[in-house]
Design an enzyme around this catalytic site. Structure first.
Site, PDB file in Angstrom:
ATOM      1  N   THR A 286       0.820  -1.607  -0.379  1.00 25.69           N
ATOM      2  CA  THR A 286       0.349  -0.233  -0.363  1.00 25.69           C
ATOM      3  C   THR A 286       1.007   1.448   0.218  1.00 25.69           C
ATOM      4  OG1 THR A 286      -1.403  -1.477   1.220  1.00 25.69           O
ATOM      5  CG2 THR A 286      -2.049   1.378   0.726  1.00 25.69           C
TER       6      THR A 286
ATOM      7  N   GLY B 153       3.139  -3.310   8.048  1.00 26.74           N
ATOM      8  CA  GLY B 153       3.117  -2.692  10.018  1.00 26.74           C
ATOM      9  C   GLY B 153       4.879  -3.909  10.364  1.00 26.74           C
TER      10      GLY B 153
ATOM     11  N   GLU C 172      -5.607  -5.837   4.137  1.00 29.90           N
ATOM     12  CA  GLU C 172      -5.865  -7.105   3.223  1.00 29.90           C
ATOM     13  C   GLU C 172      -6.903  -6.756   2.442  1.00 29.90           C
ATOM     14  OE1 GLU C 172      -3.071  -8.766   3.449  1.00 29.90           O
ATOM     15  OE2 GLU C 172      -3.615  -9.368   1.890  1.00 29.90           O
TER      16      GLU C 172
HETATM   17  C1  LIG Z   1      -4.098 -11.111  10.268  1.00 30.80           C
HETATM   18  C2  LIG Z   1      -4.483 -10.194  10.296  1.00 30.80           C
HETATM   19  C3  LIG Z   1      -3.476  -9.480  11.356  1.00 30.80           C
HETATM   20  C4  LIG Z   1      -3.344  -8.088  11.263  1.00 30.80           C
HETATM   21  C5  LIG Z   1      -2.731  -7.682   9.452  1.00 30.80           C
HETATM   22  C6  LIG Z   1      -2.825  -6.683   8.622  1.00 30.80           C
HETATM   23  C7  LIG Z   1      -1.831  -7.182   7.600  1.00 30.80           C
HETATM   24  C8  LIG Z   1      -2.930  -6.077   6.760  1.00 30.80           C
HETATM   25  C9  LIG Z   1      -1.490  -6.019   5.121  1.00 30.80           C
HETATM   26  C10 LIG Z   1      -2.369  -5.330   3.954  1.00 30.80           C
HETATM   27  O1  LIG Z   1      -3.064  -4.978   4.002  1.00 30.80           O
HETATM   28  S1  LIG Z   1      -1.252  -5.593   2.562  1.00 30.80           S
HETATM   29  C11 LIG Z   1      -2.329  -5.280   1.635  1.00 30.80           C
HETATM   30  C12 LIG Z   1      -3.340  -5.463   1.339  1.00 30.80           C
HETATM   31  N1  LIG Z   1      -4.166  -4.932   0.316  1.00 30.80           N
HETATM   32  C13 LIG Z   1      -5.532  -5.637  -0.731  1.00 30.80           C
HETATM   33  O2  LIG Z   1      -5.725  -6.498  -0.420  1.00 30.80           O
HETATM   34  C14 LIG Z   1      -5.052  -4.810  -1.680  1.00 30.80           C
HETATM   35  C15 LIG Z   1      -6.416  -4.862  -2.179  1.00 30.80           C
HETATM   36  N2  LIG Z   1      -6.915  -5.272  -3.726  1.00 30.80           N
HETATM   37  C16 LIG Z   1      -6.690  -6.013  -4.903  1.00 30.80           C
HETATM   38  O3  LIG Z   1      -7.004  -7.041  -4.277  1.00 30.80           O
HETATM   39  C17 LIG Z   1      -6.479  -5.885  -6.123  1.00 30.80           C
HETATM   40  O4  LIG Z   1      -6.448  -4.238  -6.389  1.00 30.80           O
HETATM   41  C18 LIG Z   1      -7.926  -6.083  -6.263  1.00 30.80           C
HETATM   42  C19 LIG Z   1      -8.926  -7.281  -6.715  1.00 30.80           C
HETATM   43  C20 LIG Z   1      -9.531  -5.329  -6.037  1.00 30.80           C
HETATM   44  C21 LIG Z   1      -8.874  -5.905  -8.534  1.00 30.80           C
HETATM   45  O5  LIG Z   1      -7.411  -6.190  -8.997  1.00 30.80           O
HETATM   46  P1  LIG Z   1      -7.625  -5.931 -10.271  1.00 30.80           P
HETATM   47  O6  LIG Z   1      -7.714  -4.491 -10.876  1.00 30.80           O
HETATM   48  O7  LIG Z   1      -6.428  -6.493 -10.659  1.00 30.80           O
HETATM   49  O8  LIG Z   1      -8.150  -7.200 -10.376  1.00 30.80           O
HETATM   50  P2  LIG Z   1      -9.716  -6.863 -10.956  1.00 30.80           P
HETATM   51  O9  LIG Z   1     -10.767  -6.701 -10.858  1.00 30.80           O
HETATM   52  O10 LIG Z   1      -9.499  -6.489 -12.614  1.00 30.80           O
HETATM   53  O11 LIG Z   1      -9.379  -9.294 -11.795  1.00 30.80           O
HETATM   54  C22 LIG Z   1      -8.461  -9.210 -12.817  1.00 30.80           C
HETATM   55  C23 LIG Z   1      -8.028 -11.210 -12.518  1.00 30.80           C
HETATM   56  O12 LIG Z   1      -7.605 -11.326 -11.387  1.00 30.80           O
HETATM   57  C24 LIG Z   1      -8.092 -11.759 -10.411  1.00 30.80           C
HETATM   58  N3  LIG Z   1      -8.017 -11.810  -9.208  1.00 30.80           N
HETATM   59  C25 LIG Z   1      -7.669 -10.168  -8.382  1.00 30.80           C
HETATM   60  N4  LIG Z   1      -7.057 -10.909  -7.455  1.00 30.80           N
HETATM   61  C26 LIG Z   1      -6.998 -11.866  -6.645  1.00 30.80           C
HETATM   62  C27 LIG Z   1      -6.587 -12.775  -6.139  1.00 30.80           C
HETATM   63  N5  LIG Z   1      -6.222 -12.313  -5.011  1.00 30.80           N
HETATM   64  N6  LIG Z   1      -6.100 -13.809  -6.190  1.00 30.80           N
HETATM   65  C28 LIG Z   1      -6.598 -14.505  -7.265  1.00 30.80           C
HETATM   66  N7  LIG Z   1      -7.359 -13.848  -8.460  1.00 30.80           N
HETATM   67  C29 LIG Z   1      -7.498 -12.384  -8.525  1.00 30.80           C
HETATM   68  C30 LIG Z   1      -9.566 -11.524 -10.471  1.00 30.80           C
HETATM   69  O13 LIG Z   1     -10.257 -12.765 -10.120  1.00 30.80           O
HETATM   70  C31 LIG Z   1      -9.452 -11.156 -11.754  1.00 30.80           C
HETATM   71  O14 LIG Z   1      -9.823 -12.677 -12.919  1.00 30.80           O
HETATM   72  P3  LIG Z   1     -10.621 -12.925 -13.926  1.00 30.80           P
HETATM   73  O15 LIG Z   1     -10.299 -11.506 -14.769  1.00 30.80           O
HETATM   74  O16 LIG Z   1     -10.602 -14.353 -14.242  1.00 30.80           O
HETATM   75  O17 LIG Z   1     -12.464 -12.444 -13.194  1.00 30.80           O
HETATM   76  C1  LIG Z   2      -4.632  -1.760  11.035  1.00 31.33           C
HETATM   77  C2  LIG Z   2      -4.398  -2.320   8.605  1.00 31.33           C
HETATM   78  C3  LIG Z   2      -2.776  -2.338   8.450  1.00 31.33           C
HETATM   79  C4  LIG Z   2      -2.454  -2.527   7.198  1.00 31.33           C
HETATM   80  N1  LIG Z   2      -1.238  -2.894   7.158  1.00 31.33           N
HETATM   81  C5  LIG Z   2      -0.353  -3.026   5.993  1.00 31.33           C
HETATM   82  C6  LIG Z   2       0.444  -3.597   5.568  1.00 31.33           C
HETATM   83  O1  LIG Z   2       0.655  -4.216   6.870  1.00 31.33           O
HETATM   84  N2  LIG Z   2       0.955  -3.938   4.089  1.00 31.33           N
HETATM   85  C7  LIG Z   2      -0.060  -2.502   2.928  1.00 31.33           C
HETATM   86  O2  LIG Z   2       0.466  -2.456   2.389  1.00 31.33           O
HETATM   87  N3  LIG Z   2      -0.860  -2.116   3.609  1.00 31.33           N
HETATM   88  C8  LIG Z   2      -1.414  -2.313   5.287  1.00 31.33           C
HETATM   89  N4  LIG Z   2      -2.709  -1.912   4.841  1.00 31.33           N
HETATM   90  C9  LIG Z   2      -3.562  -1.454   4.010  1.00 31.33           C
HETATM   91  C10 LIG Z   2      -4.304  -2.031   3.702  1.00 31.33           C
HETATM   92  O3  LIG Z   2      -4.155  -3.352   2.865  1.00 31.33           O
HETATM   93  C11 LIG Z   2      -5.642  -0.687   3.597  1.00 31.33           C
HETATM   94  O4  LIG Z   2      -5.719   0.183   3.469  1.00 31.33           O
HETATM   95  C12 LIG Z   2      -6.431  -1.075   2.709  1.00 31.33           C
HETATM   96  O5  LIG Z   2      -6.131  -2.300   0.869  1.00 31.33           O
HETATM   97  C13 LIG Z   2      -8.108  -0.490   1.709  1.00 31.33           C
HETATM   98  O6  LIG Z   2      -6.886   0.578   1.048  1.00 31.33           O
HETATM   99  P1  LIG Z   2      -7.032   1.639   0.645  1.00 31.33           P
HETATM  100  O7  LIG Z   2      -6.583   2.175   2.246  1.00 31.33           O
HETATM  101  O8  LIG Z   2      -6.204   3.481  -0.081  1.00 31.33           O
HETATM  102  O9  LIG Z   2      -8.746   2.488   1.148  1.00 31.33           O
HETATM  103  P2  LIG Z   2      -8.814   2.723  -0.690  1.00 31.33           P
HETATM  104  O10 LIG Z   2      -9.280   1.499  -1.723  1.00 31.33           O
HETATM  105  O11 LIG Z   2      -8.907   4.235  -0.635  1.00 31.33           O
HETATM  106  O12 LIG Z   2     -10.666   2.658  -0.055  1.00 31.33           O
HETATM  107  C14 LIG Z   2     -11.784   3.581   0.551  1.00 31.33           C
HETATM  108  C15 LIG Z   2     -13.379   3.651   0.071  1.00 31.33           C
HETATM  109  O13 LIG Z   2     -12.672   3.828  -1.622  1.00 31.33           O
HETATM  110  C16 LIG Z   2     -14.223   2.395  -2.091  1.00 31.33           C
HETATM  111  N5  LIG Z   2     -13.507   1.656  -3.268  1.00 31.33           N
HETATM  112  C17 LIG Z   2     -11.941   2.018  -3.591  1.00 31.33           C
HETATM  113  N6  LIG Z   2     -11.633   0.603  -4.659  1.00 31.33           N
HETATM  114  C18 LIG Z   2     -13.127   0.635  -5.537  1.00 31.33           C
HETATM  115  C19 LIG Z   2     -14.139   0.104  -6.585  1.00 31.33           C
HETATM  116  N7  LIG Z   2     -12.749  -0.229  -7.695  1.00 31.33           N
HETATM  117  N8  LIG Z   2     -15.514   0.110  -6.172  1.00 31.33           N
HETATM  118  C20 LIG Z   2     -15.546   0.707  -5.113  1.00 31.33           C
HETATM  119  N9  LIG Z   2     -14.960   1.164  -4.614  1.00 31.33           N
HETATM  120  C21 LIG Z   2     -14.125   0.938  -4.093  1.00 31.33           C
HETATM  121  C22 LIG Z   2     -13.836   1.699  -0.483  1.00 31.33           C
HETATM  122  O14 LIG Z   2     -15.013   0.412  -0.743  1.00 31.33           O
HETATM  123  C23 LIG Z   2     -13.565   2.572   0.038  1.00 31.33           C
HETATM  124  O15 LIG Z   2     -14.832   2.716   0.438  1.00 31.33           O
HETATM  125  C24 LIG Z   2      -2.977  -1.464   6.484  1.00 31.33           C
HETATM  126  C25 LIG Z   2      -4.119  -0.906   6.728  1.00 31.33           C
HETATM  127  C26 LIG Z   2      -4.751  -1.100   8.004  1.00 31.33           C
HETATM  128  C27 LIG Z   2      -5.974  -0.331   8.451  1.00 31.33           C
END
Ligand SMILES: CCCCCCCCCC(=O)SCCNC(=O)CCNC(=O)[C@H](O)C(C)(C)COP(=O)(O)OP(=O)(O)OC[C@H]1O[C@@H](n2cnc3c(N)ncnc32)[C@H](O)[C@@H]1OP(=O)(O)O
Ligand SMILES: Cc1cc2nc3c(=O)[nH]c(=O)nc-3n(C[C@H](O)[C@H](O)[C@H](O)COP(=O)(O)OP(=O)(O)OC[C@H]3O[C@@H](n4cnc5c(N)ncnc54)[C@H](O)[C@@H]3O)c2cc1C
Length: 625
Positions: free
Chosen positions: A109, A148, A391
């Site tokens: 991120t 983190g 996530e």
């Molecule tokens: C355990 C708890 C303790 C606390 C831990 C905290 C840890 C937190 C760490 C983090 O937050 S790390 C950062 C986490 N960030 C995210 O999760 C970012 C969320 N955004 C996404 O996953 C992608 O941007 C999103 C899926 C929303 C859209 O990505 P794309 O614009 O490339 O996907 P698109 O919607 O165009 O779909 C492209 C294709 O990729 C596929 N795809 C996307 N994400 C996938 C995935 N994760 N695995 C497998 N396929 C995936 C999707 O199904 C699709 O397949 P099809 O074309 O066949 O329909």
């Molecule tokens: C406690 C905490 C720990 C974290 N740890 C990590 C870490 O270790 N590593 C890391 O890389 N990241 C980490 N993150 C970041 C986290 O993964 C992001 O905050 C998360 O992926 C959401 O992205 P954003 O914050 O940019 O929100 P945004 O994507 O800007 O979302 C803001 C609003 O926009 C809306 N929105 C965005 N895109 C769309 C769409 N395509 N369609 C409809 N609505 C949409 C969302 O629904 C939401 O309501 C952490 C976040 C938190 C809160």
């Protein structure tokens, strides 16, 4: 000499420490805890299977309600290594990560992007003359923000950056980057790293920021299990571009378990307190009643207990499904990757939003004392709401599930469906007939029909809008509320049916009395969500007003039956007081004594008159200010 336990759980309560002291104290405690975990690791070889057990040990035992600065090291740094690094890279780094001689983070991120990861701005440009990548943060918004442990703890991190080679961009890829000197811990040249400041919660996680000023790393620091860059800069693509997303699927699976852990803490506190707290008379002249006797209190808490058991069983189903499909992926069979992604997305979204909703209910169900930090409910609430974002934001993830469901629905007649969606075929088959009945099976069928009809309606709406000249993207955005709802309905149908099927199997080896209680929890969960989703069921099934009246009495009857077992059910989570960290939920029920004991620890009670009286209050009251 303090015992380990006293070292871990004694000292000034976190709530009275400064932001800096809280971090230092959590690092001190993390070192104690993770030294113990390191010993456990040394006794077993650690692969992804028992890795999750180790991880749930980390998460379940994360002793501070504010998280741990080592969390990301276990939750993402190592799993990403296991899924994205090639053999040689695992050889070079994984063992050091496993024994914590290096501490890592996961930097995806950025200030400007969290959801839309294809829009990330950090660049990694390959220089064939030196066989290095040049990592650069071109803008302020490209600074990594949130990772983190990155603020002051980690000395390595996995950085997700746009890969450029021979002038061409190949999209986002993963790189391991050393960020601090292993000896002095000073940031390495070209690296600007720090901590992002105080958050709503999780203030011991040490979330950080990092910016790169043309930082050079060896070619072999690109994690190359899937895609590669050869020495001359030739890009070798991955068999499947989605494999880079793999680690996020794994973490979402873990988060479902984690949401159960958080909710189990909150309901243990709320249930035990509701058994201790007496308030108001039900009948004039009677002694005041345990607040757990009030049906409105049971409505808040017993449904949360049922939700916790339901999600626990679904977390196990998801983990088993993940392992089956992950094995297939390792053998190159990508067929079920989309289904796994969709299932992980909706279960992560629903488990965290339910956990957040029910934890907030537990907080208010404890009245004013539930608002005390010493109850642990405010911190648990702050934790669960964060899990709706990290996530993957829940809305965005439910849209991912809806994307998969629409794709599945388009192909409904082309062949067999994969397990989690085969119900769509059953309830849409020609000749399938269904009449609502007030039974578990009737409710499951009802939710499956609602899900199928929502998906079908979304596809029809999309098609009609595109036919009317609207672009696919605009049509998608216009109906996105209904798409999210379809994703949620699909997930709810899976959660209820999994809870019913898996609990029915488990009940076969239970005593009759225990099986009866577990059966009541399944019914309570199913009837609760039926009443919560009445609008959908009235729109898409033959449920009648008379059915609803009977459902309501069924619901109230279940609350009455479960009430006597409520405390026993939460005691079964067996969360020790040191981990519960709650004045309201401690096993001995000494709520009022503990509230007073904790209050007296406040620094403001160290002296009878605070210095602000002489400096401010007295001159003020005497009109001198
Ligand atoms: C355990 C708890 C303790 C606390 C831990 C905290 C840890 C937190 C760490 C983090 O937050 S790390 C950062 C986490 N960030 C995210 O999760 C970012 C969320 N955004 C996404 O996953 C992608 O941007 C999103 C899926 C929303 C859209 O990505 P794309 O614009 O490339 O996907 P698109 O919607 O165009 O779909 C492209 C294709 O990729 C596929 N795809 C996307 N994400 C996938 C995935 N994760 N695995 C497998 N396929 C995936 C999707 O199904 C699709 O397949 P099809 O074309 O066949 O329909
Ligand atoms: C406690 C905490 C720990 C974290 N740890 C990590 C870490 O270790 N590593 C890391 O890389 N990241 C980490 N993150 C970041 C986290 O993964 C992001 O905050 C998360 O992926 C959401 O992205 P954003 O914050 O940019 O929100 P945004 O994507 O800007 O979302 C803001 C609003 O926009 C809306 N929105 C965005 N895109 C769309 C769409 N395509 N369609 C409809 N609505 C949409 C969302 O629904 C939401 O309501 C952490 C976040 C938190 C809160």
């Amino acid at each position: 000499m303090l015992t380990k336990r006293e070292e871990l759980f004694g000292g000034t309560p976190d709530e009275y420490l400064s932001h800096k002291e809280k971090y230092e104290n959590s690092t001190r405690k993390a070192v104690i805890l993770f030294s113990l975990l390191r010993k456990i690791q040394e006794e077993n070889n650690t692969d992804l299977t028992n890795y999750r057990n180790l991880l749930s040990g980390v998460l379940g035992a994360s002793i501070s309600q504010d998280g741990s600065p080592f969390g990301l090291h276990y939750i993402m740094f190592m799993p990403v290594f296991m899924s994205q690094a090639d053999e040689e890279q695992q050889e070079r780094w994984l063992h050091r990560a496993l024994n914590c001689s290096i501490i890592g983070s996961y930097a995806q991120t950025e200030l400007g992007h969290g959801t839309f990861i294809r829009g990330l701005e950090t660049t990694a440009t390959y220089d064939p003359s030196t066989q290095e990548f040049v990592l650069h943060s071109p803008t302020l918004t490209s600074y990594k923000w949130w990772p983190g442990g990155l603020g002051n703890t980690a000395n390595y991190c996995i950085v997700i950056a746009q890969l450029y080679s021979k002038g061409e961009c190949h999209g986002i890829h993963s790189f391991i980057v050393q960020v601090r000197d292993e000896d002095t811990h000073m940031p390495l040249p070209g690296i600007k790293v720090g901590e992002i400041g105080v958050k709503m919660g999780l203030n011991a996680v040490n979330n950080g920021f990092i910016g790169f000023e043309n930082v050079r790393i060896p070619r072999t620091n690109m994690l190359m299990k899937h895609a590669k860059i050869l020495e001359d800069g030739t890009y070798v693509k991955s068999k499947n571009s989605k494999l880079i997303y793999g680690a996020m699927v794994f973490v979402r699976v873990v988060i479902v378990f984690d949401s159960v852990n958080y909710l189990a803490k909150a309901i243990t506190v709320a249930t035990r307190y509701s058994a201790v707290r007496r308030q108001s008379q039900l009948k004039e002249g009677e002694p005041e009643r345990q607040i757990l006797d009030y049906v409105t209190q049971q409505d808040k808490i017993l449904t949360a207990i049922a939700g916790c058991f339901a999600m626990k069983m679904n977390a196990r189903m998801l983990w088993d499904t993940f392992n089956v499909i992950n094995d297939q992926l390792h053998k190159g069979n990508m067929e079920r990757l989309g289904e796994l992604h969709a299932l992980a997305c909706c279960l992560k979204a629903i488990s965290t939003s339910d956990s957040s909703l029910f934890t907030a209910r537990c907080r208010v169900s404890c009245g004013g004392h539930g608002y005390m930090v010493s109850s642990t409910l405010p911190a648990t609430s702050a934790l669960t709401t964060a899990s709706c974002t990290y996530e993957g934001d829940n809305t965005v993830l439910l849209l991912q599930t809806a994307r998969f469901l629409l794709k599945t629905w388009r192909q409904i007649d082309t062949g067999p469906l994969t397990p989690t969606v085969e119900y769509l075929k059953t309830v849409s088959a020609p000749g399938f007939s269904y009449k609502w009945e007030n039974s578990i099976e009737g409710i499951i069928r009802g939710f499956q029909i609602v899900s199928m009809k929502k998906i079908s309606s979304c596809l029809n709406l999309m098609t009609a809008k595109v036919m009317s000249g609207m672009s696919q993207a605009d049509a998608w955005n216009t109906i996105s509320i209904q798409l999210v709802s379809a994703g949620e309905s699909h997930c709810r149908a899976i959660v209820i049916s999994t809870f019913h099927e898996d609990m029915s199997k488990a009940m076969r080896s239970m005593s009759a009395s225990l099986a009866e209680v577990m059966g009541q929890l399944v019914e309570l969960y199913a009837v609760y969500w039926t009443l919560e989703r009445l609008g959908d069921l009235l729109e898409y099934t033959s449920i009648s007003g008379a059915d609803v009246v009977k459902l309501r009495s069924w619901y109230e009857e279940l609350l009455r039956k479960i009430r006597p077992n409520a405390v026993g059910l939460v005691d079964a989570f067996d969360i020790i007081d040191e981990l519960l960290q709650s004045t309201l939920g401690a096993y001995d029920g000494r709520v009022y004594e503990r509230l007073m004991e904790e209050a007296l620890k406040s620094p403001l009670n160290a002296e009878p008159v605070n210095q602000s009286f002489h400096k401010y209050l007295k001159p003020f009251m005497q009109g001198k200010l």
